[in-house]
Design an enzyme around this catalytic site. Sequence first.
Site, PDB file in Angstrom:
ATOM      1  N   ARG A  82     -72.825   4.559  24.191  1.00  0.00           N
ATOM      2  CA  ARG A  82     -73.864   5.661  24.804  1.00  0.00           C
ATOM      3  C   ARG A  82     -73.394   6.762  24.622  1.00  0.00           C
ATOM      4  O   ARG A  82     -74.363   8.123  24.940  1.00  0.00           O
ATOM      5  CB  ARG A  82     -74.649   5.793  25.883  1.00  0.00           C
ATOM      6  CG  ARG A  82     -74.999   4.548  26.901  1.00  0.00           C
ATOM      7  CD  ARG A  82     -75.696   4.124  27.608  1.00  0.00           C
ATOM      8  NE  ARG A  82     -75.985   5.041  28.217  1.00  0.00           N
ATOM      9  CZ  ARG A  82     -76.874   5.372  29.810  1.00  0.00           C
ATOM     10  NH1 ARG A  82     -76.636   4.516  30.289  1.00  0.00           N
ATOM     11  NH2 ARG A  82     -77.595   6.093  30.007  1.00  0.00           N
ATOM     12  N   PRO A 103     -67.670   2.379  34.323  1.00  0.00           N
ATOM     13  CA  PRO A 103     -66.082   1.891  34.680  1.00  0.00           C
ATOM     14  C   PRO A 103     -66.327   3.187  36.523  1.00  0.00           C
ATOM     15  O   PRO A 103     -65.733   4.555  35.928  1.00  0.00           O
ATOM     16  CB  PRO A 103     -65.064   2.185  34.050  1.00  0.00           C
ATOM     17  CG  PRO A 103     -66.208   2.587  32.597  1.00  0.00           C
ATOM     18  CD  PRO A 103     -67.309   2.493  33.281  1.00  0.00           C
ATOM     19  N   GLU A 104     -65.767   3.100  37.209  1.00  0.00           N
ATOM     20  CA  GLU A 104     -65.317   2.870  38.441  1.00  0.00           C
ATOM     21  C   GLU A 104     -63.617   3.452  38.649  1.00  0.00           C
ATOM     22  O   GLU A 104     -63.148   2.371  37.995  1.00  0.00           O
ATOM     23  CB  GLU A 104     -66.421   2.643  39.598  1.00  0.00           C
ATOM     24  CG  GLU A 104     -67.506   2.899  39.291  1.00  0.00           C
ATOM     25  CD  GLU A 104     -68.468   2.104  40.480  1.00  0.00           C
ATOM     26  OE1 GLU A 104     -68.076   2.466  41.974  1.00  0.00           O
ATOM     27  OE2 GLU A 104     -68.884   1.131  40.037  1.00  0.00           O
TER      28      GLU A 104
END
Length: 277
Positions: free
Chosen positions: A113, A2-3
């Site tokens: 992750r 996500p940016e």
Amino acid sequence: MPELPEVETVARSLRPHLIDRKIHAFERYWPKALHDVSLPAFRKAVTNQRIVDVRRRAKFVIVVLERGFVLVHLRMTGKLYPLPEIPPKRERNLISCAFVLSDGSNLIFEDQRRFGRVYWFANQEELELWSQRFGPEPLEAEFTPHWLTHSLAGSKRQVKPLLLDQEFIAGLGNIYVDESLWLAKIHPLTPAAQIPKAKVKRLHGAIQEVLEKSIRMNGTSFMNFKFLGGYEGGYTDELLVFGRQGQPCLRCKREIVKLKVAQRGTHICERCQAAPA
DNA sequence: CAGAGCACCTGTGGGC
DNA sequence: TGCCCACAGGTGCTCT
């Protein structure tokens, strides 16, 4: 992951679910989920506190409590979403932690992750101090063509790694840097100070245009990023150059190539974005 | 100071 | 089919 647009989408989506609810309890399933705060201290800090607002700074979601701030960084694969029930043990292996809310619902932090982290700031001063290390928000008034011109001129770094640096400018990541540089016809390896003024202006406009459009479309979705656990971001189909290696440039038809810049996959049109001298 | 390499994690997809 | 390697939207550390 996500940016800026994706984190903004998450923050906006969560706001109505969270505002005015109280945090009833906190469960941690992944021991490293909390950054720099012990489980007992964090629990004590957040329990029984009312959620006042949900905001974003850089790529962090900020949950504003009556006293203090919970910050969440999603890193590559984090998802933050409400869920009526916390799943049973064997079905929550992807969940790093969860907040139990006063209405019985839960705020789930899921992260395949496990790079994502939760932070605690006890007061406004701490948050402010932390916030100061980031560069300007690209959609705020402080981000002007003049600021960008001045700042690029003062840097000896390559433009792509510079734009990815959160201390230079907040919120940009691999996707939106590639998109912006393609729009402005700038090669990612160009030394920042070498970019002509006219192109800096275009870059400024491109960054704002790309981010605003993506926010309007709820961000870009890949396999493992869906905001609120389910909905797709609509910007995926609008990408101009990112992930389009092997396909024709949308301006000049030259094949888009993928290279490595600062260890990151980088997509460019070699005709539109001429390599630096 | 700038940049390379690697670490943190897990899953997926391509090549053989 | 199956194995191995490279790679993934981020960041922070060490080393040169």
